[in-house]
Write a protein that holds these residues in place. Sequence first.
Motif, short mmCIF file in Angstrom:
data_model
loop_
_atom_site.label_atom_id
_atom_site.label_comp_id
_atom_site.label_asym_id
_atom_site.label_seq_id
_atom_site.Cartn_x
_atom_site.Cartn_y
_atom_site.Cartn_z
N GLU A 15 55.01 67.29 44.73
CA GLU A 15 55.95 67.64 43.68
C GLU A 15 56.96 68.66 44.20
OE1 GLU A 15 54.38 70.20 40.55
OE2 GLU A 15 55.54 69.08 39.06
N TYR A 16 56.46 69.64 44.92
CA TYR A 16 57.34 70.67 45.47
C TYR A 16 58.32 70.06 46.47
CZ TYR A 16 59.01 75.06 47.34
OH TYR A 16 59.83 76.10 47.70
N ALA A 17 57.78 69.24 47.35
CA ALA A 17 58.63 68.61 48.37
C ALA A 17 59.71 67.76 47.72
CB ALA A 17 57.77 67.74 49.29
N ALA A 18 59.33 67.03 46.66
CA ALA A 18 60.29 66.16 45.98
C ALA A 18 61.42 66.99 45.38
CB ALA A 18 59.57 65.36 44.89
N ALA A 19 61.05 68.15 44.80
CA ALA A 19 62.05 69.02 44.17
C ALA A 19 63.04 69.54 45.21
CB ALA A 19 61.36 70.17 43.46
N VAL A 20 62.50 69.95 46.36
CA VAL A 20 63.36 70.47 47.44
C VAL A 20 64.30 69.39 47.95
CG1 VAL A 20 63.38 71.28 49.83
CG2 VAL A 20 61.75 72.25 48.19
N LEU A 21 63.75 68.22 48.24
CA LEU A 21 64.57 67.13 48.77
C LEU A 21 65.63 66.69 47.78
CD1 LEU A 21 61.83 65.05 50.60
CD2 LEU A 21 63.44 66.72 51.54
N ALA A 22 65.27 66.66 46.50
CA ALA A 22 66.23 66.24 45.47
C ALA A 22 67.40 67.20 45.42
CB ALA A 22 65.54 66.17 44.11
N LEU A 23 67.11 68.49 45.57
CA LEU A 23 68.17 69.49 45.53
C LEU A 23 69.05 69.41 46.77
CD1 LEU A 23 69.63 71.91 44.41
CD2 LEU A 23 67.80 73.38 45.29
N VAL A 24 68.42 69.35 47.93
CA VAL A 24 69.17 69.28 49.19
C VAL A 24 70.09 68.07 49.20
CG1 VAL A 24 68.97 68.94 51.69
CG2 VAL A 24 67.43 70.53 50.50
N ARG A 25 69.62 67.00 48.60
CA ARG A 25 70.40 65.78 48.55
C ARG A 25 71.69 65.95 47.73
NH1 ARG A 25 67.29 60.60 46.38
NH2 ARG A 25 67.87 61.69 44.51
N ARG A 26 71.68 66.95 46.84
CA ARG A 26 72.85 67.18 45.98
C ARG A 26 73.91 68.05 46.63
NH1 ARG A 26 71.09 69.80 40.62
NH2 ARG A 26 73.34 69.69 40.31
N ILE A 27 73.57 68.70 47.76
CA ILE A 27 74.56 69.57 48.41
C ILE A 27 75.72 68.69 48.89
CG2 ILE A 27 74.98 71.25 50.23
CD1 ILE A 27 71.96 71.75 50.35
N PRO A 28 76.93 69.00 48.43
CA PRO A 28 78.10 68.19 48.80
C PRO A 28 78.42 68.34 50.29
CG PRO A 28 78.55 69.58 46.89
CD PRO A 28 77.29 70.09 47.51
N SER A 62 61.25 63.28 57.15
CA SER A 62 61.73 62.36 58.18
C SER A 62 63.25 62.27 58.16
CB SER A 62 61.14 60.97 57.95
OG SER A 62 61.56 60.48 56.69
N GLY A 63 63.87 62.91 57.17
CA GLY A 63 65.32 62.83 57.04
C GLY A 63 65.70 61.88 55.93
N VAL A 64 64.67 61.27 55.35
CA VAL A 64 64.90 60.35 54.24
C VAL A 64 63.88 60.66 53.16
CG1 VAL A 64 64.93 57.95 53.54
CG2 VAL A 64 65.66 58.57 55.84
N ASP A 65 64.30 60.73 51.92
CA ASP A 65 63.34 61.07 50.86
C ASP A 65 62.59 59.84 50.38
OD1 ASP A 65 64.88 59.62 49.21
OD2 ASP A 65 65.43 61.24 47.86
N ASP A 66 61.73 60.04 49.37
CA ASP A 66 60.87 58.94 48.90
C ASP A 66 61.65 57.75 48.37
OD1 ASP A 66 58.48 60.29 49.50
OD2 ASP A 66 58.70 61.47 47.68
N ASP A 67 62.85 58.02 47.86
CA ASP A 67 63.66 56.92 47.31
C ASP A 67 64.45 56.21 48.40
OD1 ASP A 67 62.78 57.63 44.77
OD2 ASP A 67 64.37 59.11 44.55
N GLY A 68 64.26 56.67 49.64
CA GLY A 68 64.99 56.04 50.74
C GLY A 68 66.38 56.61 50.92
N ALA A 69 66.70 57.66 50.15
CA ALA A 69 68.03 58.27 50.25
C ALA A 69 68.05 59.29 51.39
CB ALA A 69 68.38 58.95 48.95
#
Length: 121
Positions: A15-28, A62-69
């Motif tokens: 859950e923590y990892a998902a939250a971090v990755l989701a946020l990092v993914r939003r950085i423009p 790995s550089g890619v999150d669970d959704d493959g993004a």
Amino acid sequence: MGATDVDDRAARAAEYAAAVLALVRRIPAARAMTYGLVAEVVAESLHRGGPRQVGAVLAGSSGVDDDGAPVPWWRVVNAAGSPPAHHLDAALAALRAEGCPLTREGRRVDLRRAVWFPEAD
DNA sequence: ACATTGACTAATT
DNA sequence: TAATTAGCCAATG
């Protein structure tokens, strides 16, 4: 049900990892956040973790999150504006390629201009 | 329960 | 600006 505590621990970590990755993914592109800032934002909702936990998540990613993004990990730098030493050159190259403000020497991100903070969309 | 380890940080020199 | 030190948080052995 003897393994529930182990499962819970794994679930919380995921859950923590998902939250971090989701946020990092939003950085423009051409912007950046510090490990500490990412930790603060995530802690607002999960109430745990610190800069080192953020680093641990990205280190294990790995550089890619669970959704493959794709996860733009190079947009997360330390408080001094330096990308992780492990991929310093790659990160600086990526940052320069997208036009992120760098310091005069070009070795660090100019946080005063590049820092991004998530705002309510 | 204790020691070690880390993609960290802030203060000090 | 760079090196050192102590503090920090959670995972791991």
